[in-house]
Enzyme design. Structure first.
Site, mmCIF file in Angstrom:
data_model
loop_
_atom_site.group_PDB
_atom_site.id
_atom_site.type_symbol
_atom_site.label_atom_id
_atom_site.label_comp_id
_atom_site.label_asym_id
_atom_site.label_seq_id
_atom_site.Cartn_x
_atom_site.Cartn_y
_atom_site.Cartn_z
ATOM 1 N N LYS A 114 0.837 -1.213 0.000
ATOM 2 C CA LYS A 114 0.000 0.000 0.000
ATOM 3 C C LYS A 114 0.867 1.257 0.000
ATOM 4 C CE LYS A 114 -4.126 -1.741 0.321
ATOM 5 N NZ LYS A 114 -5.190 -1.631 -0.592
ATOM 6 N N LYS A 212 -0.964 -11.078 -9.115
ATOM 7 C CA LYS A 212 -2.268 -11.622 -8.691
ATOM 8 C C LYS A 212 -3.407 -10.706 -9.162
ATOM 9 C CE LYS A 212 -2.985 -9.453 -4.317
ATOM 10 N NZ LYS A 212 -3.108 -9.302 -2.946
ATOM 11 N N LYS A 215 -8.164 -5.842 -7.126
ATOM 12 C CA LYS A 215 -9.055 -4.708 -7.392
ATOM 13 C C LYS A 215 -8.252 -3.451 -7.750
ATOM 14 C CE LYS A 215 -12.524 -6.251 -4.020
ATOM 15 N NZ LYS A 215 -12.957 -6.053 -2.630
#
Ligand code: AMP
Ligand code: TRP
Length: 344
Positions: A114, A212, A215
Site C-alpha cells: 500500500k 495476482k 481490485k
C-alpha cells in the site's frame, strides 16, 4: 458445539474472480457443509483505510451484501453482518494494539504494498529503507493498524477457522502470534485461528499472469457480475503464452495455466482432468469454451444479484439483523476478555 468459522471481505468495489475463488465460493461451500458455526461480514471499517467517498462506500456495502446472498450465503445458516456495527470490536482492537510492536505492523507485506502504491513501480523496486520510512510516515495510521483490527474481528467471536485467499496468510500469522502473547500474559482466552485455503487461493491477473488478480489493477480483473459479452472479450484478450499446447504448467505457461485453474476452481475438477478436457483444442477454442463456462456458471448469480439490488432496504435489513445477533455474542466475549486483562 461446532467450531467457529469467520471471514470478511472489504466493500471496496466489484468482486473479481480471485475474490470468488479464493474466498466467497469457499464461504458458501463451508457454510453448506454444516460443520461450522459461520460468521461472514462486510469489512467496511477496513475499507475506510482507502479513504473512499462516503456515497461510494455506502453503495459498495449494499453491493457486497447482494454478492454474498446471490452467491449463496444464507442468513438462516450464517450470521451475515456489517463490521462497523460491532462496537465491542473497538475495545478489543485497543487491547490488542497495546500488545503489538509498531515494527511488526510496518513489516507486513500488505502494508508495504500500500505504501509503495504512492510511487512508480520502477522506483518502488529499488527503494531504500530510509525512503520507504519517509513515505510510510505520511500514510494513514489505519493502514498500519489494519492487521490489529483483523485480529480483533476474529478473536471477538472466538474464530477458529478462517477462509481467506493467500494474500491474507501473513495477517493470520500475526493474529496467531497475538493469541500466544495474550494467552501467555493473561491465561488461556483465545484459540489460535487456522487459515482455510481454497483450491485456488491466488488467482492471477488476466493481463499479466505473473501478478495476482487485484481490485487495484482493474484491467486484469474478471468481475463476477460481468456481462457474458465482457467475459468473452476479457478471456479472449487474456495474455497467453508462446506455443500452442494446452498444458497446466504455471512456470512455463502461466497464462493458460491461470485460465485452467479458473475452470478447476469453479467446477471442482482436478487440474489434470481440466487439462485433459481441452486436449487437442487450440488456444482460441479453449478460450471460447472457458468463457462459455464462466458465463454460464455466473448466469443465475447475475440474475439473483440484479433482483436483490432492486430492494436495497431489504439488504440493509438483513445486515441489521445479522449485526444485532453478532454484536450480542461479541459483547459477551468482550466482558470475558476485559476481566482477564484486569479491567474490573
Ligand atoms: P479483499 O477484497 O481484499 O477484501 O479480499 C477478499 C478476499 O479475496 C480475501 O480473502 C483475499 O485473500 C481474497 N483474494 C483477493 N485477491 C485474490 C486472488 N487474486 N486470488 C485468490 N484470492 C484472492
Ligand atoms: N483483510 C481481509 C481482506 O482484505 C478482510 C478481513 C477483515 C478479514 N477482517 C477479517 C478476513 C477477518 C478474515 C477474517 O480480504
Amino acid at each position: 458445539m461446532k467450531p467457529i468459522l469467520i471471514s470478511g471481505i472489504q466493500p471496496t468495489g466489484r468482486l473479481h474472480l480471485g475474490n470468488y475463488l479464493g474466498a466467497l465460493k469457499n464461504f458458501v461451500d463451508l457454510q453448506n457443509s454444516g460443520k461450522y458455526e459461520c460468521y461472514f461480514f462486510v469489512a467496511d471499517l477496513h475499507a475506510l483505510t482507502e479513504n473512499p467517498d462516503a456515497k461510494d462506500l455506502s453503495r459498495n456495502i449494499i453491493n457486497l451484501a447482494a454478492d454474498f446472498l446471490a452467491a449463496g450465503l444464507n442468513p438462516k445458516k450464517s450470521a451475515i453482518f456489517q463490521q462497523s456495527k460491532i462496537e465491542p470490536l473497538q475495545e478489543l482492537k485497543w487491547i490488542l494494539s497495546t500488545l503489538t510492536p509498531i515494527s511488526e505492523l510496518i513489516r507486513m507485506t500488505a502494508f508495504k504494498e500500500k505504501v509503495l502504491q504512492a510511487i512508480k513501480p520502477a522506483e518502488a523496486k529499488k527503494i531504500t529503507k530510509e525512503k520507504f520510512e519517509k513515505i510510510a510516515e505520511g500514510t494513514n495510521f489505519g493502514l498500519a493498524e489494519y492487521p490489529v483490527l483483523m485480529a480483533a474481528d476474529i478473536l471477538i467471536f472466538g474464530g477458529q477457522f478462517i477462509p481467506v485467499g493467500h494474500d491474507q496468510l501473513q495477517h493470520l500469522e500475526f493474529t496467531r502470534t497475538l493469541v500466544r502473547k495474550f494467552n501467555k500474559k493473561f491465561g488461556k482466552t483465545f484459540i489460535e485461528p487456522q487459515a482455510l485455503l481454497a483450491k485456488t487461493p491466488r488467482l492471477m491477473s488476466l493481463d499479466d499472469p505473473t501478478k495476482k488478480m487485484s481490485k487495484s489493477r482493474p484491467a486484469g480483473c474478471l468481475f463476477i457480475d460481468d456481462s457474458p459479452e465482457d467475459i468473452e472479450r476479457k478471456i479472449k484478450t487474456a495474455i497467453t503464452d508462446s506455443g500452442s499446447e494446452i498444458k497446466y504448467d504455471p512456470k512455463e505457461k502461466p497464462g493458460i495455466s491461470n485460465l485452467l485453474s479458473i475452470i478447476a476452481g469453479l467446477s471442482g475438477k482436478s487440474l489434470e482432468e481440466v487439462e485433459r478436457g481441452f486436449s487437442g483444442m487450440n488456444y482460441g477454442e479453449t478460450k471460447h469454451s472457458i468463457s462459455d463456462y464462466v458465463s454460464d456458471y455466473f448466469s443465475s448469480f447475475r440474475k439473483k444479484k440484479t433482483a436483490l439490488l432492486k430492494n436495497p432496504a431489504g439488504l440493509k435489513k438483513i445486515l441489521q439483523l445479522g449485526s444485532g445477533r453478532a454484536a450480542k455474542i461479541a459483547s459477551k466475549k468482550l466482558l470475558e476478555i476485559k476481566n482477564k486483562v484486569g479491567l474490573l
